[in-house]
Each structure stands twice: as C-alpha cells, then as structure tokens.
Design an enzyme around this catalytic site. Structure first.
Site, mmCIF file in Angstrom:
data_model
loop_
_atom_site.group_PDB
_atom_site.id
_atom_site.type_symbol
_atom_site.label_atom_id
_atom_site.label_comp_id
_atom_site.label_asym_id
_atom_site.label_seq_id
_atom_site.Cartn_x
_atom_site.Cartn_y
_atom_site.Cartn_z
ATOM 1 N N GLU A 29 0.844 -1.198 0.000
ATOM 2 C CA GLU A 29 0.000 0.000 0.000
ATOM 3 C C GLU A 29 0.881 1.251 0.000
ATOM 4 O O GLU A 29 1.761 1.373 0.847
ATOM 5 C CB GLU A 29 -0.910 -0.019 1.231
ATOM 6 C CG GLU A 29 -1.872 -1.199 1.215
ATOM 7 C CD GLU A 29 -2.365 -1.628 2.598
ATOM 8 O OE1 GLU A 29 -2.111 -0.916 3.584
ATOM 9 O OE2 GLU A 29 -3.006 -2.700 2.677
ATOM 10 N N LEU A 58 -6.081 -1.954 -0.975
ATOM 11 C CA LEU A 58 -5.879 -1.914 0.475
ATOM 12 C C LEU A 58 -6.372 -3.223 1.110
ATOM 13 O O LEU A 58 -7.486 -3.289 1.620
ATOM 14 C CB LEU A 58 -6.628 -0.709 1.061
ATOM 15 C CG LEU A 58 -6.140 -0.112 2.377
ATOM 16 C CD1 LEU A 58 -6.972 1.102 2.755
ATOM 17 C CD2 LEU A 58 -6.029 -1.087 3.495
ATOM 18 N N ALA A 59 -5.542 -4.250 1.033
ATOM 19 C CA ALA A 59 -5.948 -5.552 1.565
ATOM 20 C C ALA A 59 -4.699 -6.399 1.798
ATOM 21 O O ALA A 59 -4.088 -6.883 0.853
ATOM 22 C CB ALA A 59 -6.898 -6.252 0.593
ATOM 23 N N GLU A 60 -4.333 -6.554 3.064
ATOM 24 C CA GLU A 60 -3.088 -7.250 3.376
ATOM 25 C C GLU A 60 -3.149 -8.725 3.036
ATOM 26 O O GLU A 60 -2.157 -9.312 2.591
ATOM 27 C CB GLU A 60 -2.730 -7.059 4.850
ATOM 28 C CG GLU A 60 -2.250 -5.656 5.206
ATOM 29 C CD GLU A 60 -3.357 -4.620 5.293
ATOM 30 O OE1 GLU A 60 -4.545 -5.023 5.299
ATOM 31 O OE2 GLU A 60 -3.051 -3.419 5.345
ATOM 32 N N PHE A 83 2.432 -1.066 8.547
ATOM 33 C CA PHE A 83 2.827 -0.988 9.959
ATOM 34 C C PHE A 83 2.615 -2.355 10.593
ATOM 35 O O PHE A 83 1.732 -3.123 10.179
ATOM 36 C CB PHE A 83 1.969 0.039 10.716
ATOM 37 C CG PHE A 83 2.385 1.471 10.498
ATOM 38 C CD1 PHE A 83 3.331 2.065 11.307
ATOM 39 C CD2 PHE A 83 1.826 2.212 9.471
ATOM 40 C CE1 PHE A 83 3.713 3.397 11.111
ATOM 41 C CE2 PHE A 83 2.200 3.533 9.266
ATOM 42 C CZ PHE A 83 3.147 4.129 10.087
ATOM 43 N N ASP A 84 3.406 -2.600 11.662
ATOM 44 C CA ASP A 84 3.308 -3.846 12.418
ATOM 45 C C ASP A 84 1.882 -4.294 12.704
ATOM 46 O O ASP A 84 1.515 -5.438 12.489
ATOM 47 C CB ASP A 84 4.066 -3.680 13.751
ATOM 48 C CG ASP A 84 3.957 -2.260 14.297
ATOM 49 O OD1 ASP A 84 2.852 -1.852 14.675
ATOM 50 O OD2 ASP A 84 4.988 -1.559 14.316
ATOM 51 N N GLY A 85 1.053 -3.339 13.174
ATOM 52 C CA GLY A 85 -0.295 -3.707 13.605
ATOM 53 C C GLY A 85 -1.228 -4.078 12.461
ATOM 54 O O GLY A 85 -2.354 -4.512 12.706
ATOM 55 N N PRO A 89 -4.415 -8.941 9.197
ATOM 56 C CA PRO A 89 -5.322 -9.412 8.141
ATOM 57 C C PRO A 89 -4.623 -10.408 7.200
ATOM 58 O O PRO A 89 -5.289 -11.186 6.515
ATOM 59 C CB PRO A 89 -5.696 -8.126 7.391
ATOM 60 C CG PRO A 89 -5.520 -7.041 8.405
ATOM 61 C CD PRO A 89 -4.348 -7.478 9.253
ATOM 62 N N HIS A 129 0.522 1.109 15.653
ATOM 63 C CA HIS A 129 1.661 1.590 14.874
ATOM 64 C C HIS A 129 2.986 1.410 15.619
ATOM 65 O O HIS A 129 3.984 1.984 15.216
ATOM 66 C CB HIS A 129 1.496 3.074 14.534
ATOM 67 C CG HIS A 129 0.392 3.385 13.572
ATOM 68 N ND1 HIS A 129 -0.933 3.345 13.933
ATOM 69 C CD2 HIS A 129 0.418 3.720 12.259
ATOM 70 C CE1 HIS A 129 -1.681 3.673 12.881
ATOM 71 N NE2 HIS A 129 -0.890 3.899 11.848
HETATM 72 C C1 TPP Z 1 -5.428 -3.024 7.973
HETATM 73 C C2 TPP Z 1 -4.807 -1.700 7.740
HETATM 74 N N1 TPP Z 1 -3.911 -1.560 6.744
HETATM 75 C C3 TPP Z 1 -3.300 -0.377 6.530
HETATM 76 C C4 TPP Z 1 -3.591 0.694 7.297
HETATM 77 C C5 TPP Z 1 -2.895 2.026 7.059
HETATM 78 N N2 TPP Z 1 -3.849 3.000 6.564
HETATM 79 C C6 TPP Z 1 -4.446 3.873 7.388
HETATM 80 S S1 TPP Z 1 -5.584 4.777 6.621
HETATM 81 C C7 TPP Z 1 -5.288 4.037 5.140
HETATM 82 C C8 TPP Z 1 -6.077 4.444 3.944
HETATM 83 C C9 TPP Z 1 -7.542 4.329 4.165
HETATM 84 O O1 TPP Z 1 -8.228 4.799 3.072
HETATM 85 P P1 TPP Z 1 -9.811 4.848 3.056
HETATM 86 O O2 TPP Z 1 -10.375 3.549 3.472
HETATM 87 O O3 TPP Z 1 -10.210 5.371 1.729
HETATM 88 O O4 TPP Z 1 -10.181 5.896 4.194
HETATM 89 P P2 TPP Z 1 -9.763 7.435 4.316
HETATM 90 O O5 TPP Z 1 -8.489 7.472 5.099
HETATM 91 O O6 TPP Z 1 -9.621 7.985 2.950
HETATM 92 O O7 TPP Z 1 -10.853 8.075 5.090
HETATM 93 C C10 TPP Z 1 -4.289 3.087 5.273
HETATM 94 C C11 TPP Z 1 -3.748 2.282 4.179
HETATM 95 C C12 TPP Z 1 -4.511 0.504 8.343
HETATM 96 N N3 TPP Z 1 -4.844 1.507 9.167
HETATM 97 N N4 TPP Z 1 -5.104 -0.687 8.536
#
Ligand code: TPP
Ligand code: MG
Lengths: 324, 380
Positions: A29, A58-60, A83-85, A89, A129
């Site tokens: 990502e 966005l899918a681990e 990030f670690d956390g 998934p 994080h």
């Molecule tokens: C499982 C997971 N993977 C990665 C992240 C890091 N991360 C935080 S916000 C984000 C993007 C989210 O985008 P969206 O769903 O469109 O929501 P928005 O932030 O635009 O409101 C990512 C990749 C996370 N928080 N959780």
C-alpha cells in the site's frame, strides 16, 4: 562508501535487488507513487515501472496471497506491510499458506517471498503503529525472521533476504529509520544468518536485536563509566538464531540479559532465556534476566517511554545479574 | 507483459494524475438535492422536507464540525496532538449521516468520523485523547451509540454487522451504521461484512465515504466500477449520493436506515466526496496529487452551497451566519481548553483494563514497575 540513513539504505538495497533480478517485484500500500509512508521505496516505481513496483488495493491478505501465486509463477515478491499492527489481516496467508507450501509440496514449491514490516515503538504514534509481533512469526515453522539495527545491515540484509529462497519476514526498526552510518556498498560484512558481537565486553552479555540494539549500546557505554564491561550481541536473525555466537559470549561473561520491546510471556525472549539456560547452565552465575515491554497492549504514546526498555532498566537488570 | 490496471499510466506525469483522480462520477446515478451553487433540485426517489429551523441546524452543524477539525489541526501543529485525521471536505457526508441517526441507532466509525461523533452528541474533546496520546479512546460506546474509533481498516464493518444481528435478535427497533472509506472497500473484512449482512438481512447501513483517496492511492486502485454498484453482487441495494450535499445525504441515509429498521436488510451508501486535506497531519499530498484537483473540489464545498441555499431562500441572513460563527468560536475555545487539560496518564495505569478479571501476571509486573519507579523517588 556512502553515508546513508537506515531507511535510505533499505531503499538502495531494494534498488539493487530490482536491478539484479528481473523477477523481483515490490508490492504494498502506497509503495509506488508515494514511495511508502516512510519513503523506503521512494523513486523505485518511477525507475522500475508500475509492473514491478505495485501500489496494491488496500488488503493485506490480498498482498500476501497474491504474492504466493506470483512466487509459484517464478517471481520474487517483496511485500510491504505498512505498519506492524496491520499484518494481522494477512496472518492466515502467512501462517497457513506461505509457511507451509514448501513442506506440503515436498520441496517442489519454493516461496522466495520477503515480507517487510516496520515495527516497534518510540515514535509517538497512535495505536497499532508501535507493536513488536516478531514472536508470532518466530513461532511458526516454515518462516524465517530477520531484523536489522543499523544502515549497514539494512543495506545488505534486505538484499540477502530478497535473494533467499525461503519466505522471510524482515522487520525494520522504524524509530531507527533516520539513523545514519557509512555503508560499504561493495562488500557485505556478514552472512544473513549470523549474529554480530557489536560491542565486546567481559562482565555480562546483553542479547538484543532491532531497535533495542542502539539502546543497549548506550547502556553499555554508560556501564563502562561505572567500571562494567558489557558485551552486546545483535542477533540480526531471529529465526533461526545463531546460537554459537550467543552461547560463546554467555559462556565467556557468565551473565545474560535479553532486551527487546515485545512482552516476555511465551515469546522470542522466552526462547532465548530457555536456550541460554540450557546451553550455558554450568557457566551461568545468574538466571537469564529479561528487559522487555510489559504484558499489556502497546500503551498510549504519552507513556510509551515507561513501557519501552531504556538505559536505566537495562542497567538495573545488569546490576541484579552481577549481584547474584 | 500486460500492463497493470490503470493502463500503465505513467505515475509521475501530471495529466495521468488528474485523469486518474477525478472519476467519471457525476453521472445520472448521483443523488443530489442541492447543487454546488446552492440550488434546490428534485430527485425522483429521494426528497427531503424539513422546517426552516432544521435547515439552519444542518448549516450550523457543518460549520461546527469544520471548526472542530480546524481547531484540532491547529492543536496538532502546535504540538498538543500527536496526530490528527482531518475531515475537511467531508462535513456534509458526516452531518447528513450523523443527523439521520437516532438514539436507537449505533455508529461504528473509522478514525475520521468527528462529524458523526458531534451529531451523536459526543463532546469533541473526548475524541482528542487518542490523538494526543493520553488514551486509546476510552469512552463508553454505549453512552451515545458511538463505538470507539477503529484504525485497522475495515474491522468495524463486521462489528457493526454483528451489532445489527443483535438488534435483530432482540426484536428491537434500531439499526447499525458502519462507516468506512473507499480504500477499505478492498478489505476482506468489509466484503465479509457485506456477505453476513446480506445473508442475515441485518438492520445495517454501510456508509462509505468515497473521498477519492486511500492515502496516496486513487480510487482506481480499489475498484473498476463505482463502489455503490458492488452492493448488487452481495444482494442488497447500493446508492451513490453527492457527499457534499448534506440534504441529499440526509435523505438517502434516512431512507436506508428506515429500510434497515423495518427488516428489509442492508443498504450500501457511497457518499461521493473529497478529502480536501492531507490523509493525516503526517501526510504530504503534494507528492501524489495535483493542486488543481483540490481547486475543482473547492467549488463543490459542502458549506458554501448550504450557505448559498439559506441566503437565497431567505432562511439565513448575515446575523444568523455571524451567530453560527460565534458559536463555532466558542466550541473551538472549549476544544482547546479541553485538550490542554488532558493530562498525561500515570505510567502505572498502563496495566489497567487489560482484562475484566485481572491477571496475576499483570499484578506481578505492576508491582515490579511500581518498585522500580519508587527507587527513583527514593534516590531523589
Ligand atoms: C489493515 C490496515 N492496513 C493499513 C492501514 C494504514 N492506513 C491507514 S488509513 C489508510 C487508507 C484508508 O483509506 P480509506 O479507506 O479510503 O479511508 P480514508 O483514510 O480515505 O478516510 C491506510 C492504508 C490501516 N490503518 N489498517
Ligand atoms: Mg478514502
């Protein structure tokens, strides 16, 4: 020789891997256009194209699951978990699929997948994080686990990991991304699986890895002013561990302290303590002490300094060990 | 080798950026009741008929919510918060949804739903603990029907589905609303939530704020079809609403909630909007998107159009707008004072609340830390 931050050393190492092997691809990502939230993949998509440096959905679980297929097809995926956390998934794919494929296929299917995970605390972040989930992966047969603590290792270990034929979880000490050092970009200093004695000493061995190495070196410097000579072993490889280096050191100093950020209970530090107790039983003058995070979820940032092993807690453990 | 989806557009060229970012979006399927110019328009399926006070109330909410956001952003810049996730540009989506929720309904937010929290009656100061780093939320979700913020992308959609199944099993009147982003729509959890909600006809509304970006990734990284159309494959209706039109969002959301409460199952709402600020205060959007895109969206600002509507219809005048601004100033002052009053926790409290029943392991560690900390006191 180049002066690089740890993050930049990883970036240069990844660049080299992409150059050396056309089957190496990077996926994750925000790794492409943005160059990763820590800029570890900065500029790589621009130079190697969108087919090789892939901004994934966005899918681990998808990142790791598709890496499995790509690897079966002959690619060498380098997956970034942001990030670690957020590795969880993907936990099912890593533990049930990645870790077991070689075994189940009787050696026919190799999965040379690198899973890069920035880990550990100390950057004042919000929850999820700052975690140290290495023990889960060390506990899983079929996975190898490594971590770097400085720019030189970052540069070489990432390349060695990518070139390795087993799946390797590569933990990156995120609060050390900005640490700088001179990096010899011509010759690797060590094999991937070797631990390093990063400071020699005679009174006690401090066994550590990743972000805690720097803290332990600082503790050793402080101990010296009090007339105590600490040897610091940077494990580098967490699974498998280079036991001979650890055992030689503890046999010499007769005192062992394990330092890491992850909680102790049923963890990598438990394994180290057990193994050192077993192998150095007749040399040890004190039980193996552990200085670690507590058995709580990673706390909120305003009190994380009290959770993380620091100089004082390490020296306190050294005192207790030497007082035995 | 075949190109990746996106047609292999050069990542760095300006034209590719703008083409990818602005979706072929505002086709006929977009529900709108208020144009960007503030003109009321009709929609065949959705209507909204509020009294004057309610229209003014929505405007007031929009202004208050933006003010929460600006104040928190300022507090972050001044070092009082470690991080802030701005909702700038998404006020109408959140107020429209938030004001549709009643006390019977339960909201499951991400980390950006400050506007929904406000509508649900949560004091904005409550939200700041997490961002200041003094707690991890810590509020009781049942107080206002507003679950803790969820940072792990998508997880809360399953929680909301389960909660809705609970409402169903209790034979109660109410619904759950799951908030998530365009990026989250790719997560396994979200897709599983769709399956569960559909199979069990759970009383839930999936409210997706498509703000066009998931950090640096444009919508095209998540979907080749408009997100609301995903619902169909799961067996429930999906609708795309102008997320910058508070009236349309309110109308669409109220209808979906009603549908859920009466037992007709889930709805997916895609609120088509735009994240006008950075992803969070740690992000630098100039690395991946063009300023021109932001300028385009500024013309669709959710507050401006509501203001224009109120002025034009005579429902709001200068005096009213000043009043609202004054109330927003007061709210900002409250937030600032509340934030500064959020003290650092005592380190020993890090052992609190890990378990409902306590733990001998933690008791031992707490004791160790207490002794250790006391040794410094003694040395002083
Ligand atoms: C499982 C997971 N993977 C990665 C992240 C890091 N991360 C935080 S916000 C984000 C993007 C989210 O985008 P969206 O769903 O469109 O929501 P928005 O932030 O635009 O409101 C990512 C990749 C996370 N928080 N959780
Ligand atoms: Mg988004």
């Amino acid at each position: 020789m180049a002066t690089l931050t740890l993050g930049k050393a990883l970036n240069e190492g990844l660049r080299k891997s992409l150059e050396d092997d056309s089957k190496v691809i990077i996926m994750g990502e925000d790794v492409g256009r943005l160059g990763g939230v820590f800029r570890v993949t900065d500029g790589l998509q621009k130079d190697f194209g969108e087919d090789r440096v892939i901004d994934t959905p966005l899918a681990e679980s998808g990142i790791i699951g598709t890496a499995v297929g790509l690897a079966i097809r002959g690619f060498r995926p380098v997956c970034e978990i942001q990030f670690d956390g957020f590795v969880f998934p993907a936990f099912d794919q890593i533990v049930s699929q990645v870790a077991k494929m070689h075994y189940r296929s009787a050696g026919h299917v190799k999965l040379p997948i690198t899973i890069r995970i920035p880990y550990g605390g100390g950057i004042g972040a919000v929850e999820h994080h700052s975690e140290s989930p290495e023990s889960y992966f060390c506990h899983t047969p079929g996975l190898k686990v490594v971590t770097c603590s400085n720019p030189v290792d970052a540069y070489w270990m990432i390349q060695q990991t990518v070139a390795n034929d087993d799946p390797v979880v590569f933990f990156e000490p995120k609060r050390r991304y900005w640490d700088k050092a001179d990096v010899d970009t011509v010759t690797a200093s060590r094999e991937l699986w070797d631990a390093a004695v990063v400071r020699s000493g005679t009174d006690a061995t401090v066994i550590t890895y990743g972000p805690s190495v720097k803290t332990c070196l600082e503790a050793a410097a402080a101990a010296e002013t009090e007339g105590r000579s600490l040897e610091v072993v940077d494990l580098r490889a967490l699974s498998p561990i280079d036991w001979p280096t650890v055992i030689d050191s503890v046999t010499k100093t007769q005192h062992a302290i394990v330092v890491c950020e992850a909680p102790t209970y049923a963890s990598l530090s438990s394994e180290i303590a057990a193994r050192v107790s077993e192998k150095c039983f007749f040399s040890l003058e004190a039980p193996v002490f552990r200085v670690t995070g507590f058995s709580t979820p990673y706390p909120t940032s305003r009190i994380e300094e009290d959770y993380l092993p620091d100089l004082d807690r390490i020296l306190d453990a050294v005192d207790r060990s030497l007082a035995y | 080798m075949s190109r990746a989806p996106g047609g292999g557009k050069g990542a760095a060229t300006a034209s590719a950026l703008s083409v990818q970012a602005v979706q072929p979006s505002e086709g006929p399927e977009l529900v709108q009741l208020l144009t960007p110019e503030g003109e009321r328009v009709e929609h065949p399926d959705y209507s909204l008929d509020l009294d004057e006070e309610a229209y003014r109330g929505l405007y007031r909410d929009l202004v208050m919510v933006r003010r929460i956001d600006t104040e928190a952003t300022a507090l972050q810049r001044q070092g009082e918060l470690g991080l802030w996730a701005s909702l700038l540009g998404q006020e109408a989506a959140q107020v429209g949804a938030g004001r549709s929720l009643t006390e019977r309904d339960f909201a499951f937010p991400t980390y950006r739903e400050h506007g929904v929290a406000y509508c649900k009656g949560v004091d904005p100061v409550t939200l700041l603990g997490l961002f200041r780093g003094v707690n991890q939320g810590g509020w009781n979700p049942r107080d206002k029907g507003f679950q803790l913020y969820t940072i792990v992308i998508g997880s809360q959609t399953l929680h909301a589905t389960g909660y809705a199944m609970g409402i169903q099993r209790d034979g109660a009147d109410g619904a759950a609303m799951a908030f998530f982003g365009d990026g989250a729509s790719s997560q396994g959890d979200v897709n599983e939530a769709f399956v569960w909600a559909s199979v069990f006809q759970a009383p839930i509304v999936f409210f997706c704020q498509n703000n066009q970006w998931a950090i640096s990734e444009p919508l095209e990284r998540q979907s080749r079809i408009p997100l609301y159309q995903r619902a169909r494959g799961f067996g429930f209706p999906g609708v795309r609403v102008d997320g910058n039109d508070v009236l349309a969002v309110r109308a669409v959301t109220e209808a979906a909630l009603e549908r859920a409460r009466e037992g007709s199952g889930p709805t997916l709402i895609e609120a088509f909007t735009y994240r006008m600020g950075p992803h969070t205060t740690s992000d630098d959007p100039t690395r991946y998107r063009l300023a021109a895109e932001l300028e385009t969206w500024k013309l669709k600002d959710p507050i401006e159009r509501m203001k224009a509507y109120l002025s034009r219809s005579g429902m709001g005048n200068g005096e009213f707008f000043d009043q609202v601004d004054k109330a927003a100033d007061e709210l900002a002052a409250h937030i600032r004072a509340g934030c500064l009053a959020l003290a650092d926790p005592d380190p020993i409290t890090l052992f609190d609340h890990v378990y409902a029943g306590g733990s001998s392991l933690l008791d031992e560690e707490r004791e160790q830390l207490a002794t250790y900390l006391a040794s410094f006191e003694a040395a002083r």
